[in-house]
Scaffold this motif. Structure first.
Motif: not given
Length: 196
Positions: A36-46, A67-73, A160-170
């Motif tokens: 599982t490596a901790g909770p994952r980020i979800e792009d809430f807006d789209g 964007s608005s960002l949130c966690l799946e768990s 740019t065609r988009g954005f990569d959001v890198r994060y540490r979880s678990g």
């Protein structure tokens, strides 16, 4: 079998059983963390993609709400980097933050970015910003927006065609891609494409 050796044998058996039980707990917890490596980020807006065209003379620095960002768990993650993917024309993310939406008198909310041609710090006007995310996708109004500061290093069209959001979880690094295209054109609007 004498009573003394029997007691030693029972103690050894009990110790082995306790060690086996503890080992099972550690192995289960480790396996859970690995998978599982901790909770994952979800792009809430789209879901899907969007493209924003904006007009900024280059070279220049500007900021906008990505964007608005949130966690799946439930849990907590740390956003470590935001990168413009497939960027051309000198487009680079130079700063980012998670910020609460600004409440409005009618009970709604609006972005903290009110003047796109200013830096992120100028737009925040002292409001709290963080790189820590703990809001789940069920938290409604508590879900923060990810705001970014971008440098356009040369004149002309940048994109740019988009954005990569890198994060540490678990204890591990993860990445979520936000399909939000951005086209930055010169202020005269000449040769400004509609798609990133």
């Amino acid at each position: 079998m004498d009573a003394a050796p029997r007691r030693r044998w029972r103690r050894r058996t009990a110790v082995v059983a306790v060690i086996a039980a503890l080992s099972a707990v550690v192995i289960t917890a480790t396996a859970y963390a690995l998978f599982t490596a901790g909770p994952r980020i979800e792009d809430f807006d789209g879901e899907g993609s969007a493209t924003l065209a904006t007009y900024v003379a280059g070279p220049s620095t500007f900021s906008f709400s990505l964007s608005s960002l949130c966690l799946e768990s439930p849990g907590r993650v740390t956003v470590t980097d935001v990168v413009a993917t497939s960027a051309t024309g000198g487009l680079t993310v130079t700063d980012f933050a998670l910020v609460a939406w600004v409440p409005t008198p009618g009970g709604g909310s609006e972005s903290t970015i009110t003047k796109r041609r200013k830096t992120l710090a100028e737009n925040l006007r002292g409001r709290p910003a963080t790189t820590e995310l703990s809001a789940t996708c069920d938290d409604g109004d508590e879900i923060p927006e990810l705001v970014v500061q971008i440098d356009k290093t040369i004149a002309g069209v940048a994109r740019t065609r988009g954005f990569d959001v890198r994060y540490r979880s678990g204890g591990r690094t993860h990445e979520v891609h936000i399909r939000y295209g951005l086209v930055v054109c010169e202020e005269d609007g000449s040769r400004c494409p509609e798609r990133a």
